[in-house]
Design an enzyme around this catalytic site. Structure first.
Site, PDB file in Angstrom:
ATOM      1  CG  HIS A   1      -1.826  -1.124   1.392  1.00 58.84           C
ATOM      2  ND1 HIS A   1      -1.686  -2.061   2.383  1.00 58.84           N
ATOM      3  CD2 HIS A   1      -2.924  -1.498   0.684  1.00 58.84           C
ATOM      4  CE1 HIS A   1      -2.662  -2.955   2.291  1.00 58.84           C
ATOM      5  NE2 HIS A   1      -3.424  -2.643   1.259  1.00 58.84           N
TER       6      HIS A   1
ATOM      7  CD  GLN B   1     -14.175  -5.715  -1.566  1.00 63.78           C
ATOM      8  OE1 GLN B   1     -14.545  -4.594  -1.883  1.00 63.78           O
ATOM      9  NE2 GLN B   1     -12.925  -6.116  -1.715  1.00 63.78           N
TER      10      GLN B   1
HETATM   11  P1  AMP Z   1      -6.411  -4.053  -0.283  1.00 60.31           P
HETATM   12  O1  AMP Z   1      -6.271  -3.204   0.943  1.00 60.31           O
HETATM   13  O2  AMP Z   1      -5.886  -5.432  -0.119  1.00 60.31           O
HETATM   14  O3  AMP Z   1      -7.792  -3.965  -0.884  1.00 60.31           O
HETATM   15  O4  AMP Z   1      -5.440  -3.404  -1.356  1.00 60.31           O
HETATM   16  C1  AMP Z   1      -5.514  -2.042  -1.708  1.00 60.31           C
HETATM   17  C2  AMP Z   1      -4.668  -1.812  -2.930  1.00 60.31           C
HETATM   18  O5  AMP Z   1      -3.321  -2.159  -2.657  1.00 60.31           O
HETATM   19  C3  AMP Z   1      -5.129  -2.675  -4.110  1.00 60.31           C
HETATM   20  O6  AMP Z   1      -5.026  -1.899  -5.304  1.00 60.31           O
HETATM   21  C4  AMP Z   1      -4.137  -3.796  -4.097  1.00 60.31           C
HETATM   22  O7  AMP Z   1      -3.936  -4.397  -5.353  1.00 60.31           O
HETATM   23  C5  AMP Z   1      -2.876  -3.072  -3.641  1.00 60.31           C
HETATM   24  N1  AMP Z   1      -1.934  -4.026  -3.069  1.00 60.31           N
HETATM   25  C6  AMP Z   1      -2.172  -4.953  -2.097  1.00 60.31           C
HETATM   26  N2  AMP Z   1      -1.064  -5.703  -1.880  1.00 60.31           N
HETATM   27  C7  AMP Z   1      -0.114  -5.240  -2.733  1.00 60.31           C
HETATM   28  C8  AMP Z   1       1.243  -5.610  -3.011  1.00 60.31           C
HETATM   29  N3  AMP Z   1       1.840  -6.595  -2.361  1.00 60.31           N
HETATM   30  N4  AMP Z   1       1.893  -4.918  -3.957  1.00 60.31           N
HETATM   31  C9  AMP Z   1       1.304  -3.904  -4.637  1.00 60.31           C
HETATM   32  N5  AMP Z   1       0.034  -3.517  -4.425  1.00 60.31           N
HETATM   33  C10 AMP Z   1      -0.675  -4.171  -3.494  1.00 60.31           C
END
Ligand code: AMP
Length: 284
Positions: free
Chosen positions: A37, A61
């Protein structure tokens, strides 16, 4: 860093900044922030006058109520991480602010959302699309940043933003990994120490798959069967799916060529991890 809790205040702030000629970058998240993030936030901070991020665990979701109940929540720590990463405004609405009584609208995405994650988590992407469109309407960013780790989600969002003429540019950011190759994920904290040790095998085998596709045999069925056999025989993993698809259409391909991406979902105990590797940049 400003913390905003209601859609109207968030939108008012954005409209004001746009009127003043400032550009706004936006990073939607579900919190439990990690370096993945942070990377998105720092990129936004470099590329825009202001960076906004949201923390909202979207109940719609989640198909699995246990996953929703156990999803890690750590707002104070997240606020500090976001501030240090260069976020100017953190939008953290309540469920009621996002879905007030009488809320019924749901976006239906169509074919790109039906395979892989969509197949195994029915309704997931319609709910993701709905919340992301709401957030883009509220925050009205010039640019919104999403991780390639959620490969199909990024494709779905690009598709929806194009179909619905949403005037935000969508930027994909490469997956951030731990030193052992494990893709960073908020769910990793729920892995047992043993499974945390085993989980890097996912990326190791994805890399091997790319090598095999390049040098030995690029037949999809052989490659995916080998991946499943190897991971299930050498760890506690249970493979939910491993698919080789066209990177743009997300339709399955019979041979892994340089238009393909490999996407996997793997369970360790009751923790579900996803990852992917692109052959686009890995096969000449
Ligand atoms: P989430 O909080 O899991 O919904 O993720 C929020 C954003 O962070 C989404 O666009 C994810 O794809 C991105 N994200 C989560 N993990 C990673 C990672 N390891 N590398 C890059 N982006 C990430």
């Amino acid at each position: 860093m400003l913390i905003i809790r209601t859609p109207s205040e968030m939108n008012e702030w954005s409209v004001g900044q746009c009127a003043a000629g400032n550009t706004i970058g936006f990073v939607p998240t579900m919190g439990a922030l990690h370096q993945g993030h942070v990377e998105l936030m720092q990129k936004s901070a470099r590329e825009n006058n202001f960076t906004t991020a949201s923390i909202f665990v979207n109940p719609l979701q989640f198909n699995n109520q246990n996953d929703l109940a156990t999803y890690p929540r750590q707002f104070d720590q997240d606020a500090k991480i976001a501030k240090d990463a260069g976020v100017d405004v953190l939008y953290a609405p309540t469920v009621n602010a996002m879905y007030p009584e009488g809320f019924t609208t749901n976006i239906s995405v169509g074919e790109i959302a039906n395979s892989m994650e969509g197949l195994h988590r029915p309704g997931h992407f319609d709910a993701v699309a709905t919340v992301v469109v709401k957030l883009l309407n509220i925050v009205a960013p010039h640019v919104a940043y999403f991780g390639e780790k959620d490969f199909q989600q990024l494709a779905v969002i690009r598709h929806v933003v194009r179909d619905l003429d949403i005037p935000s540019t969508i930027v994909g950011v490469p997956t951030i990994r731990a030193i052992d190759g494990l893709a960073l994920s908020s769910r990793n904290v729920r892995l047992t120490p043993e499974h945390l040790q085993q989980a890097p095998i996912i990326y190791l085998l994805l890399q091997q798959l790319v090598q095999s596709a390049h040098s030995v045999n690029n037949e999809t069925l052989k490659l995916t069967s080998h991946f499943t056999e190897m991971i299930q025989s050498s760890s506690d993993a249970r493979v939910e799916y491993v698919e080789i698809v066209n990177a743009k259409t997300l339709l399955p391909v019979s041979h892994a060529d340089n238009t393909a991406v490999v996407c996997v979902a793997v369970w360790f105990g009751d923790v579900r991890l996803i990852d992917n590797i692109s052959l686009v940049s890995n096969i000449a």
